[in-house]
Write an enzyme that holds these catalytic residues in place. Structure first.
Site: not given
Ligand code: MEV
Length: 318
Positions: A102, A104, A106-110, A112, A152
């Site tokens: 999904p 947004g 926080g699992l790196g979708s952008s 990936a 990421d």
């Molecule tokens: C985001 O997944 C991780 C952060 O540390 C930002 C980044 O490293 O670019 C919050």
């Protein structure tokens, strides 16, 4: 001609936010992927289809689109237009994005998506080296998130567990530890760049405290390396929970995240936010003895699922 590439999502085990200021982070990619399929089109138009929406415009005008989908797809538009420019091609391109991650949360979708799109679109013309794809994907991500540390995108390309710092880039951690991760989605929306800005302000207003937290985070990460080497889940879990306390100090937790973390800790080895915080997901560390209990416990409150480490990283077929 079709070019398909896929890249995994990620979790940050240790070091989010502090990594932006030069501290090491430990990340791993997870067995949930984004797949990008690119095709050449006869006309000069660019067509992008994903869960974020659908856009289509002429190569020369696509960067001027103002609708919300086009704004969210800025990195993809960048990848397509820059690729056509680089290979001096006067053609159209169609890309389709299919995701098991999904957006947004926080699992790196952008990241990936940027990695898979950079490999898939350039793959229509030439197979680039991994380092070139990484550089291109980070450039694309910077169109919406200027201050990304690059961590990421790196883990999405190479897969597995790795340490990352801004100066030295990534280094694989050769631990064959079997982490059972429970990922719980708080369903609180968050925007990574806003959270990174918030931490920058916190740092400006609390210089000494921030320096001390960076030092404590670095020490904690050294201990995490040893725990990974010893495959010591008990210590690793405790260190994750300790890392969470630093994230709370810099103001990126929420009441709901803190509640989920406390619940998870009743059965898991440890738990924390993963990624930018302010919402998004919590990760809990388990193995086969406590995975199901933790899933059931967290599942009473929010959507959650288990994930394992992905060791494949970027996959492409042309
Ligand atoms: C985001 O997944 C991780 C952060 O540390 C930002 C980044 O490293 O670019 C919050």
């Amino acid at each position: 001609m079709k070019s398909v590439a896929s890249a995994p999502g990620k979790v940050i085990l240790f070091g989010e936010h502090f990594v932006v200021y030069g501290v090491k982070a430990i990340l791993c990619s997870i067995d949930k992927r984004i797949t990008v399929t690119s095709k050449l089109a006869d006309n000069n138009s660019i067509k992008i289809e994903s869960s974020l929406g659908k856009i289509e415009a002429n190569v020369d005008s696509i960067t001027k689109l103002k609708d919300p989908s086009a704004v969210l797809m800025k990195p993809l538009i960048y990848i397509v237009t820059k690729t056509l420019e680089k290979f001096k091609k006067n053609v159209g391109v169609e890309i389709k994005i299919e995701s098991e991650i999904p957006a947004g949360i926080g699992l790196g979708s952008s990241s990936a998506c940027c990695v898979a799109a950079a490999a898939s679109v350039t793959g229509l013309f030439e197979k680039l080296k991994r380092e070139e794809i990484l550089k291109f994907a980070i450039e694309a991500e910077r169109t919406i998130f200027q201050n990304t540390s690059g961590a990421d995108c790196s883990v999405c390309i190479y897969g597995g567990i790795m340490e990352y710092d801004k100066k030295n880039g990534f280094k694989k951690i050769n631990s064959n530890i079997d982490l059972g991760l429970v990922i719980a989605n708080s369903a609180q929306p968050h925007f990574t760049s806003e959270l990174v800005d918030r931490v920058r302000e916190f740092r400006e207003n609390n210089e000494d405290l921030f320096v001390s937290l960076c030092e404590q985070e670095s020490n904690l990460i050294q201990k995490a390396f040893s725990a990974l080497e010893d495959r010591d889940l008990h210590t690793l879990g405790k260190l994750m929970s300790e890392n969470q306390s630093f994230l709370e100090r810099i103001g990126v937790s929420t009441q709901k995240l803190a509640f989920l973390i406390e619940e998870a800790k009743k059965t898991a080895y440890g738990a924390k936010i993963t990624g930018a915080g302010g919402g998004g997901c919590v990760i809990a560390l388990t193995d086969k003895t406590n995975l199901n209990n933790t899933l059931t416990r967290l599942g009473k409150h929010v959507d959650c699922f288990s994930a394992r480490i992905d060791y494949k990283g970027l996959l492409d077929t042309f």
